[in-house]
Design a protein around this motif. Structure first.
Motif, short mmCIF file in Angstrom:
data_model
loop_
_atom_site.label_atom_id
_atom_site.label_comp_id
_atom_site.label_asym_id
_atom_site.label_seq_id
_atom_site.Cartn_x
_atom_site.Cartn_y
_atom_site.Cartn_z
N VAL A 104 0.84 -1.20 0.00
CA VAL A 104 0.00 0.00 0.00
C VAL A 104 0.88 1.24 0.00
N CYS A 105 0.37 2.31 -0.58
CA CYS A 105 1.09 3.58 -0.58
C CYS A 105 1.43 3.96 0.85
N TRP A 106 2.67 4.27 1.10
CA TRP A 106 3.08 4.55 2.48
C TRP A 106 2.28 5.70 3.09
N GLY A 107 1.94 6.68 2.27
CA GLY A 107 1.23 7.85 2.77
C GLY A 107 -0.21 7.58 3.14
N HIS A 108 -0.73 6.40 2.74
CA HIS A 108 -2.11 6.03 3.09
C HIS A 108 -2.14 4.96 4.18
N SER A 109 -0.97 4.48 4.58
CA SER A 109 -0.92 3.28 5.42
C SER A 109 -1.50 3.48 6.82
N GLN A 110 -1.34 4.67 7.40
CA GLN A 110 -1.93 4.93 8.70
C GLN A 110 -3.22 5.74 8.54
N MET A 111 -3.15 6.83 7.83
CA MET A 111 -4.33 7.63 7.50
C MET A 111 -4.30 7.87 6.00
N PRO A 112 -5.37 7.59 5.29
CA PRO A 112 -6.70 7.18 5.77
C PRO A 112 -6.91 5.67 5.90
N GLY A 113 -5.85 4.88 5.72
CA GLY A 113 -6.01 3.43 5.79
C GLY A 113 -6.67 2.94 7.06
N TYR A 114 -6.36 3.58 8.18
CA TYR A 114 -6.93 3.15 9.46
C TYR A 114 -8.46 3.31 9.46
N LEU A 115 -8.94 4.32 8.74
CA LEU A 115 -10.39 4.53 8.66
C LEU A 115 -11.06 3.57 7.70
N GLN A 116 -10.31 3.10 6.70
CA GLN A 116 -10.92 2.30 5.64
C GLN A 116 -11.01 0.82 5.98
N LEU A 117 -10.09 0.31 6.79
CA LEU A 117 -10.02 -1.13 7.02
C LEU A 117 -10.43 -1.50 8.44
N ASP A 118 -11.47 -2.30 8.55
CA ASP A 118 -11.84 -2.81 9.87
C ASP A 118 -12.24 -4.28 9.84
N GLY A 119 -12.19 -4.92 8.69
CA GLY A 119 -12.56 -6.33 8.65
C GLY A 119 -12.38 -6.93 7.27
N SER A 120 -12.80 -8.19 7.12
CA SER A 120 -12.57 -8.93 5.89
C SER A 120 -13.29 -8.32 4.70
N PHE A 121 -14.47 -7.74 4.93
CA PHE A 121 -15.21 -7.14 3.81
C PHE A 121 -14.44 -5.98 3.22
N ASP A 122 -13.92 -5.11 4.09
CA ASP A 122 -13.16 -3.97 3.60
C ASP A 122 -11.84 -4.42 2.97
N TRP A 123 -11.25 -5.46 3.51
CA TRP A 123 -10.03 -6.01 2.91
C TRP A 123 -10.30 -6.44 1.47
N ASP A 124 -11.39 -7.15 1.26
CA ASP A 124 -11.74 -7.62 -0.09
C ASP A 124 -11.98 -6.46 -1.03
N MET A 125 -12.52 -5.37 -0.51
CA MET A 125 -12.79 -4.20 -1.35
C MET A 125 -11.51 -3.56 -1.87
N TYR A 126 -10.48 -3.54 -1.04
CA TYR A 126 -9.25 -2.81 -1.38
C TYR A 126 -8.11 -3.71 -1.85
#
Length: 230
Positions: free
Chosen positions: A197-219
């Motif tokens: 993943v892009c390093w600049g997205h890895s903490q924010m906004p990545g932390y907001l986007q990923l919370d489970g398997s469904f979101d993992w599959d999306m991205y």
């Protein structure tokens, strides 16, 4: 322009759901978290100064993101815990996933005061995903301009991932085994349980986007693709 129906307390000119800091605050309040941020495994020990530069970039990027939304009040609870051990150099994702899952069971109680039995009910991804930085990843980040958040990558690992195991009936329903992908650390499945993943997205906004398997599959994108999480 119509006034927001639910204005952000930080940026009253826009809706609260559009403010990244507001979204983070709601996420933390929902799970009663005191600290947030993805844990980072340091898997390279060639240069302490290079590593320190990387960590500074991570913190600076989070501050820039939250500052844009007038949310610097949340910087103090940002805790991208770095787990260091020279044995991690050259470690596989599989071995680190095992270590992380052992760490998470005790850390959630120590850091948040939350019983480990509630782990899988949380929306925060702190104890379900982690970041892995080896020399390849570190070089890719530090070789780009400091303000370029789209080039350079880190590995984001899904700690819940397990190899797919299908019985004969399930295989028959699928019409037989699917095509094998090029092996990545021995895995020939499409989803190998980690992505770049892009390093600049890895903490924010990545932390907001990923919370489970469904979101993992999306991205999810299979390496070597470098995925955006914005």
């Amino acid at each position: 322009m119509a006034s927001p129906r639910d204005p952000s307390k930080r940026t009253p000119e826009i809706e609260s759901w559009m403010n990244g800091a507001d979204k983070l605050e709601r996420l933390l309040d929902r799970d009663k978290f005191k600290a947030w941020g993805f844990v980072i495994y340091r898997c390279t020990y060639r240069s302490d100064s290079e590593w320190e530069e990387f960590i500074v970039r991570i913190h600076k990027r989070v501050e820039e993101y939250l500052g844009y939304y007038n949310g610097l009040d949340l910087v103090g609870s940002f805790a991208p815990t770095v787990l260091e051990d020279r044995s991690f150099e050259g470690a596989t994702v599989i071995s680190l996933r095992e270590k992380f899952n052992e760490w998470a069971v005790t850390a959630i109680k120590e850091e948040q005061g939350i019983d480990p039995s509630h782990l899988w009910h949380l929306k925060n991804g702190r104890y379900r995903f982690f970041i892995m930085v080896d020399q390849e990843a570190l070089d890719s980040v530090l070789s780009t301009p400091e303000d370029d958040i789209h080039e350079g990558f880190v590995r984001l690992v899904n700690a819940e991932w397990k190899p797919e195991e299908l019985d004969e009936e399930e295989l028959a329903e699928r019409g037989g085994p699917g095509p094998e992908e090029e092996p990545l650390e021995g895995c020939t499945e499409e989803d190998v349980g980690w992505m770049k993943v892009c390093w600049g997205h890895s903490q924010m906004p990545g932390y907001l986007q990923l919370d489970g398997s469904f979101d993992w599959d999306m991205y999810y994108s299979r390496p070597p693709v470098i995925q955006s999480l914005s």
